[in-house]
Scaffold this active site. Structure first.
Site, PDB file in Angstrom:
ATOM      1  N   GLU A   1      17.258  26.441   2.344  1.00 34.32           N
ATOM      2  CA  GLU A   1      17.482  25.207   1.589  1.00 34.32           C
ATOM      3  C   GLU A   1      18.057  24.187   2.575  1.00 34.32           C
ATOM      4  O   GLU A   1      19.098  24.433   3.182  1.00 34.32           O
ATOM      5  CB  GLU A   1      18.505  25.407   0.481  1.00 34.32           C
ATOM      6  CG  GLU A   1      18.149  26.444  -0.556  1.00 34.32           C
ATOM      7  CD  GLU A   1      19.301  26.672  -1.529  1.00 34.32           C
ATOM      8  OE1 GLU A   1      20.292  25.905  -1.476  1.00 34.32           O
ATOM      9  OE2 GLU A   1      19.222  27.605  -2.330  1.00 34.32           O
TER      10      GLU A   1
ATOM     11  N   ASP B   1      29.250  20.279  -4.421  1.00 34.35           N
ATOM     12  CA  ASP B   1      29.590  20.866  -3.125  1.00 34.35           C
ATOM     13  C   ASP B   1      31.087  20.802  -2.841  1.00 34.35           C
ATOM     14  O   ASP B   1      31.741  19.801  -3.094  1.00 34.35           O
ATOM     15  CB  ASP B   1      28.829  20.140  -2.012  1.00 34.35           C
ATOM     16  CG  ASP B   1      27.333  20.288  -2.161  1.00 34.35           C
ATOM     17  OD1 ASP B   1      26.903  21.425  -2.397  1.00 34.35           O
ATOM     18  OD2 ASP B   1      26.608  19.294  -2.071  1.00 34.35           O
TER      19      ASP B   1
END
Length: 270
Positions: free
Chosen positions: A53, A64
């Site tokens: 990814e 994140d």
């Protein structure tokens, strides 16, 4: 040129046929530089990652944790653009033959243009996109163009997702389902808990797609635990941390390859 969704599907099927989970490595595009990011992808595949990814750095990455935010900041300060992400996908795929997805929030695609983004990603040899903040009910236009270009659309499910919601999400997705093992942001955790196992079980009840677990996986032992019940193990922050902690780029690449090798061993012990 058509995208590589089929390559993603056959790669995951091959891992299953070997009675193991697939190892999926997340690396931010443009970090520490565009060339350095491409080299990091190559190092991860050389170490044993099956699928990659590539993160499209974002100024407000809600999913994140601090490690990936730090890397994103470095990439953004370096001026990374969507064209650089496409170049990363193209060069890394050509060099490794691995299926490469882009993980991105919706806003950059929306601004860039769905048709343009899907066409360019397919032309670069990309396998698809992971879209953590695109609501399924608003994804029709994206999926239409992704399907036209042979790209997978990977949606994220969470422990809070009710069973009916899981069925809606998995019916719309392709490639695999990204099961977020813990509520909250990405990052390394001491253990990856029973919540993840329950989420995988409930997700599998709704779909035949592989279910891959991320968020919190950082060690070979974590990988082994997750490989016991999931079709794929997704690791991101641990790779980025190795690069951030390295004294120079060469050491960072060696650390990425070494971690991939440890994790690849972990997913095989099930």
């Amino acid at each position: 040129m058509s995208g590589n969704r089929e390559l993603l599907e056959t790669t995951l099927a091959k891992a299953a046929s070997e009675d193991r989970a697939a190892l999926i490595a997340y690396l931010p595009g443009g970090f520490p530089t565009v060339d350095g990011g491409i080299a990091a992808v190559k190092a991860a595949v050389a170490g044993g990652a099956d699928v990659i990814e590539v993160g499209l750095p974002h100024s407000d990455p809600v999913l994140d944790g601090p490690v990936i935010q730090t890397a994103d900041d470095i990439a953004l300060r370096g001026g990374v653009k969507i064209a650089d992400i496409m170049r990363t996908v193209r060069e890394a795929h050509e060099a490794t033959g691995a299926p490469i997805l882009v993980m991105t929030y919706w806003n950059p695609i929306d601004r860039y243009g769905v048709e343009r983004f899907t066409a360019e990603l397919a032309e670069a040899g990309g396998a698809g996109c992971i879209l953590p903040d695109l609501p399924v009910q608003e994804s029709g236009r994206w999926r239409e163009h992704a399907d036209k270009h042979g790209l997978a659309t990977v949606f994220v499910v969470a422990p809070s997702s009710k069973d009916a919601r899981l069925a809606t999400i998995t019916a719309a997705g392709s490639g695999f389902v990204y099961a977020a093992s813990l509520m909250g942001v990405t990052g390394t955790r001491e253990s990856v808990g029973e919540q993840a196992q329950d989420l995988v079980r409930r997700t599998r009840a709704t779909t035949g797609l592989p279910v891959c677990v991320g968020i919190g996986v950082s060690t070979a032992e974590h990988a082994r635990q997750v490989a016991d019940f999931a079709d794929g193990v997704i690791v991101g922050s641990a790779f980025v941390k190795r690069m951030l902690d390295a004294p120079d780029e060469a050491a960072g690449l060696a650390a990425v390859r070494a971690l991939a090798a440890e994790l690849a061993e972990g997913v095989r012990k099930r």
